[in-house]
Design a protein around this motif. Structure first.
Motif, PDB file in Angstrom:
ATOM      1  N   SER A 127     -52.855 -49.399 -16.605  1.00  0.00           N
ATOM      2  CA  SER A 127     -51.810 -48.400 -16.329  1.00  0.00           C
ATOM      3  C   SER A 127     -50.460 -48.880 -16.849  1.00  0.00           C
ATOM      4  N   THR A 128     -50.192 -50.177 -16.724  1.00  0.00           N
ATOM      5  CA  THR A 128     -48.915 -50.738 -17.186  1.00  0.00           C
ATOM      6  C   THR A 128     -48.751 -50.547 -18.691  1.00  0.00           C
ATOM      7  N   ILE A 129     -49.861 -50.634 -19.418  1.00  0.00           N
ATOM      8  CA  ILE A 129     -49.818 -50.491 -20.879  1.00  0.00           C
ATOM      9  C   ILE A 129     -49.854 -49.032 -21.297  1.00  0.00           C
ATOM     10  N   PHE A 130     -50.805 -48.281 -20.754  1.00  0.00           N
ATOM     11  CA  PHE A 130     -51.095 -46.968 -21.312  1.00  0.00           C
ATOM     12  C   PHE A 130     -50.235 -45.828 -20.769  1.00  0.00           C
ATOM     13  N   ALA A 147     -40.286 -45.050  -7.285  1.00  0.00           N
ATOM     14  CA  ALA A 147     -41.222 -45.300  -8.390  1.00  0.00           C
ATOM     15  C   ALA A 147     -41.376 -46.790  -8.657  1.00  0.00           C
ATOM     16  N   ALA A 148     -40.275 -47.531  -8.560  1.00  0.00           N
ATOM     17  CA  ALA A 148     -40.340 -48.971  -8.801  1.00  0.00           C
ATOM     18  C   ALA A 148     -41.198 -49.664  -7.739  1.00  0.00           C
ATOM     19  N   ILE A 149     -41.041 -49.266  -6.488  1.00  0.00           N
ATOM     20  CA  ILE A 149     -41.833 -49.859  -5.408  1.00  0.00           C
ATOM     21  C   ILE A 149     -43.311 -49.527  -5.611  1.00  0.00           C
ATOM     22  N   ALA A 150     -43.603 -48.280  -5.959  1.00  0.00           N
ATOM     23  CA  ALA A 150     -44.995 -47.908  -6.207  1.00  0.00           C
ATOM     24  C   ALA A 150     -45.570 -48.687  -7.377  1.00  0.00           C
ATOM     25  N   GLY A 151     -44.729 -48.982  -8.361  1.00  0.00           N
ATOM     26  CA  GLY A 151     -45.187 -49.751  -9.515  1.00  0.00           C
ATOM     27  C   GLY A 151     -45.601 -51.169  -9.171  1.00  0.00           C
ATOM     28  N   LEU A 152     -45.130 -51.671  -8.020  1.00  0.00           N
ATOM     29  CA  LEU A 152     -45.521 -53.017  -7.596  1.00  0.00           C
ATOM     30  C   LEU A 152     -47.015 -53.104  -7.269  1.00  0.00           C
ATOM     31  N   LEU A 153     -47.633 -51.968  -6.941  1.00  0.00           N
ATOM     32  CA  LEU A 153     -49.030 -51.989  -6.506  1.00  0.00           C
ATOM     33  C   LEU A 153     -49.947 -52.588  -7.567  1.00  0.00           C
ATOM     34  N   GLY A 154     -49.692 -52.270  -8.841  1.00  0.00           N
ATOM     35  CA  GLY A 154     -50.529 -52.803  -9.906  1.00  0.00           C
ATOM     36  C   GLY A 154     -50.430 -54.321 -10.011  1.00  0.00           C
ATOM     37  N   VAL A 155     -49.200 -54.834  -9.963  1.00  0.00           N
ATOM     38  CA  VAL A 155     -49.002 -56.286 -10.038  1.00  0.00           C
ATOM     39  C   VAL A 155     -49.594 -56.969  -8.813  1.00  0.00           C
ATOM     40  N   LEU A 156     -49.383 -56.380  -7.640  1.00  0.00           N
ATOM     41  CA  LEU A 156     -49.890 -56.963  -6.401  1.00  0.00           C
ATOM     42  C   LEU A 156     -51.415 -56.977  -6.372  1.00  0.00           C
ATOM     43  N   GLY A 177     -53.661 -60.176  -5.469  1.00  0.00           N
ATOM     44  CA  GLY A 177     -54.680 -60.172  -4.429  1.00  0.00           C
ATOM     45  C   GLY A 177     -56.033 -60.623  -4.942  1.00  0.00           C
ATOM     46  N   ARG A 178     -56.383 -60.217  -6.136  1.00  0.00           N
ATOM     47  CA  ARG A 178     -57.660 -60.631  -6.722  1.00  0.00           C
ATOM     48  C   ARG A 178     -57.683 -62.132  -6.985  1.00  0.00           C
ATOM     49  N   LEU A 179     -56.572 -62.674  -7.480  1.00  0.00           N
ATOM     50  CA  LEU A 179     -56.507 -64.112  -7.744  1.00  0.00           C
ATOM     51  C   LEU A 179     -56.679 -64.924  -6.464  1.00  0.00           C
ATOM     52  N   VAL A 180     -55.969 -64.520  -5.418  1.00  0.00           N
ATOM     53  CA  VAL A 180     -56.036 -65.248  -4.154  1.00  0.00           C
ATOM     54  C   VAL A 180     -57.426 -65.120  -3.540  1.00  0.00           C
ATOM     55  N   THR A 181     -57.995 -63.912  -3.583  1.00  0.00           N
ATOM     56  CA  THR A 181     -59.323 -63.691  -3.015  1.00  0.00           C
ATOM     57  C   THR A 181     -60.365 -64.562  -3.704  1.00  0.00           C
ATOM     58  N   THR A 182     -60.322 -64.616  -5.010  1.00  0.00           N
ATOM     59  CA  THR A 182     -61.287 -65.429  -5.755  1.00  0.00           C
ATOM     60  C   THR A 182     -61.141 -66.902  -5.416  1.00  0.00           C
ATOM     61  N   GLY A 183     -59.904 -67.378  -5.245  1.00  0.00           N
ATOM     62  CA  GLY A 183     -59.700 -68.770  -4.860  1.00  0.00           C
ATOM     63  C   GLY A 183     -60.255 -69.079  -3.478  1.00  0.00           C
ATOM     64  N   LEU A 184     -60.076 -68.156  -2.538  1.00  0.00           N
ATOM     65  CA  LEU A 184     -60.557 -68.363  -1.173  1.00  0.00           C
ATOM     66  C   LEU A 184     -62.080 -68.304  -1.066  1.00  0.00           C
ATOM     67  N   GLN A 185     -62.732 -67.670  -2.042  1.00  0.00           N
ATOM     68  CA  GLN A 185     -64.193 -67.547  -1.991  1.00  0.00           C
ATOM     69  C   GLN A 185     -64.891 -68.908  -2.057  1.00  0.00           C
ATOM     70  N   GLY A 219     -50.063 -53.600  -0.705  1.00  0.00           N
ATOM     71  CA  GLY A 219     -50.449 -53.747  -2.104  1.00  0.00           C
ATOM     72  C   GLY A 219     -51.222 -55.007  -2.391  1.00  0.00           C
ATOM     73  N   PHE A 220     -51.052 -56.036  -1.548  1.00  0.00           N
ATOM     74  CA  PHE A 220     -51.782 -57.281  -1.751  1.00  0.00           C
ATOM     75  C   PHE A 220     -53.294 -57.049  -1.744  1.00  0.00           C
ATOM     76  N   GLY A 221     -53.747 -56.076  -0.965  1.00  0.00           N
ATOM     77  CA  GLY A 221     -55.178 -55.780  -0.909  1.00  0.00           C
ATOM     78  C   GLY A 221     -55.591 -54.626  -1.785  1.00  0.00           C
ATOM     79  N   PHE A 222     -54.686 -54.172  -2.648  1.00  0.00           N
ATOM     80  CA  PHE A 222     -54.925 -52.959  -3.419  1.00  0.00           C
ATOM     81  C   PHE A 222     -56.130 -53.079  -4.347  1.00  0.00           C
ATOM     82  N   GLY A 223     -56.312 -54.237  -4.940  1.00  0.00           N
ATOM     83  CA  GLY A 223     -57.415 -54.392  -5.889  1.00  0.00           C
ATOM     84  C   GLY A 223     -58.524 -55.288  -5.403  1.00  0.00           C
TER      85      GLY A 223
END
Length: 431
Positions: A166-169, A271-280, A284-292, A333-337
């Protein structure tokens, strides 16, 4: 009489797991990361950019055009299970290549629609192409080509890169539409999307364990593994949990900007706050994978969903202040993805991967249906109550249900004979 479900079927039972990951798997993951980023960007996100100009050109309402997108989502839901069976029996090369080619042709067709019915036909076709070439198919290929200890890293790499679609396209589509009009913009995007066709054709290979004779694939043991999974209470708890979470995410995404504006924030800030969801979501995925490495994926996911429930409840309380809105949205947003990466990992850990794609397809059907319907439900609730608070309470309830369901699914189930051998953590075979 108390009904007990059988213990989960460990991944790769009876087939000895997958062979060690060859060096080519890095190429496979890289290629799929590219195709998923392009595919989601061109087939999914760009539609929002073209929504208003398409409605104006076809002299119809934005609502009618949005209905075509809903039809696309429903088409992908209808095909989820059949496509899963195909992937389990034949692998992903032909399916993903064909889906990519179909998607490219349909983007060209979309640029030429002149009637509303044509738009619906094309969008339904795009739903078919998406089901054949996007995440669920890519996840099945990744699972088939990686042994348990490598799966999480491969899935993480794929979803982190594709998370920037979404950030690109979105800005790219907006710029193209401004410079050339939406029809020419779609032709350019079709040319970009065409890159996915040779990548799928060349890089996606027949995975280990897939017979060249689909009629002999898996045999009775594979069918038994599928039946065992579908009679496992934990599987349906997973289905309930991920479906409830999808409903929450879909509703939250649609209403967030409007809610923030309604509470007095400037549109640019909202709009800027909503845009944080993609980055967050990537964080969240990085942290989740590390905790696994230390905790069960189901436990981690349940905790993340619970945090999201609390964050959704906090938003109407703190959302009228700048700091409060940022804190509440960041926490949600941390759990968004997280669900995107947790679902394939949990299924592969818990069940026989020879039937991974079919089981994933069963989960995807209700998830896709609520993804299509929950924004409408949220809008109706907002209109009926005149407030965003009840909607956010409903979002919190859905996240809470998801957390409870995921936590309950991680508990070992007793077999009909009272065997408690499933008390050990449920994992696939190790290297």
């Amino acid at each position: 009489m108390t009904r007990h479900s059988g213990p989960p079927v460990p991944a790769d039972v009876g087939v000895g797991g997958h062979p060690p990951s060859p060096p080519g798997n890095r190429v496979l993951v890289a290629a799929l990361a590219i195709t998923q980023t392009i595919g989601y960007g061109a087939l999914y996100y760009c539609f929002a950019v073209f929504l208003t100009p398409i409605a104006a050109d076809l002299t119809t309402s934005v609502t009618a055009v949005t209905g075509a997108y809903t039809a696309s989502v429903l088409a992908s839901a209808v095909l989820a299970v059949p496509i899963g069976r195909w992937l389990d029996r034949r692998g992903g090369r032909a399916l993903m290549t064909g889906g990519s080619l179909l998607g490219t042709l349909l983007l060209v067709s979309l640029s030429r629609v002149d009637e509303l019915w044509q738009l619906y036909v094309v969008q339904i076709g795009i739903g078919v192409a998406s089901a054949a070439s996007l995440y669920e198919a890519a996840f099945a290929v990744i699972i088939a080509w990686h042994r348990p200890r490598h799966r999480s890293a491969a899935l993480l790499a794929l979803t982190v890169v594709a998370g920037f679609a979404s950030t690109i396209f979105l800005p790219l589509a907006g710029w193209l539409a401004d410079q050339h009009g939406w029809r020419t913009a779609l032709l350019i995007l079709a040319a970009v999307h065409a890159v996915t066709v040779p990548l799928h054709a060349v890089v996606v290979r027949r995975p280990p364990g897939i017979s060249r004779d689909p009629g002999r694939q898996h045999g009775d043991s594979g069918a038994h593994a599928l039946r065992a999974a579908l009679t496992d209470r934990g599987f349906w708890l997973l289905a309930a949990g991920f479906t409830a979470h999808t409903a929450a995410i879909s509703a939250y995404t649609v209403l967030l900007i409007a809610a923030l504006i309604g509470w007095g924030h400037p549109p640019a800030f909202a709009a800027a706050i909503a845009g944080l969801l993609g980055v967050l979501s990537v964080t969240g995925r990085l942290v989740t994978t590390g905790l696994q490495r230390r905790y069960r994926t189901t436990t981690i996911t349940a905790v993340v969903f619970a945090v999201q429930a609390a964050a959704a409840l906090l938003l109407p309380i703190l959302g009228d202040t700048t700091g409060g809105a940022i804190v509440a949205v960041v926490a949600f947003g941390f759990g968004f993805g997280v669900a995107t990466i947790a679902k394939p990992v949990i299924l592969a850990e818990r069940y026989d991967t020879r039937r991974y794609a079919t089981l994933a397809g069963v989960l995807v059907v209700p998830m896709t249906l609520v993804k299509a319907g929950s924004p409408l439900g949220a809008a109706v609730l907002r209109t009926a109550t005149g407030s965003y608070t009840p909607v956010l309470v409903a979002v919190a309830v859905c996240c809470g249900v998801a957390a409870v369901a995921l936590a309950a699914s991680s508990r070992p189930a007793l077999s009909a004979t009272g065997d408690t051998s499933a008390d050990a953590p449920v994992t696939g075979p190790t290297d």
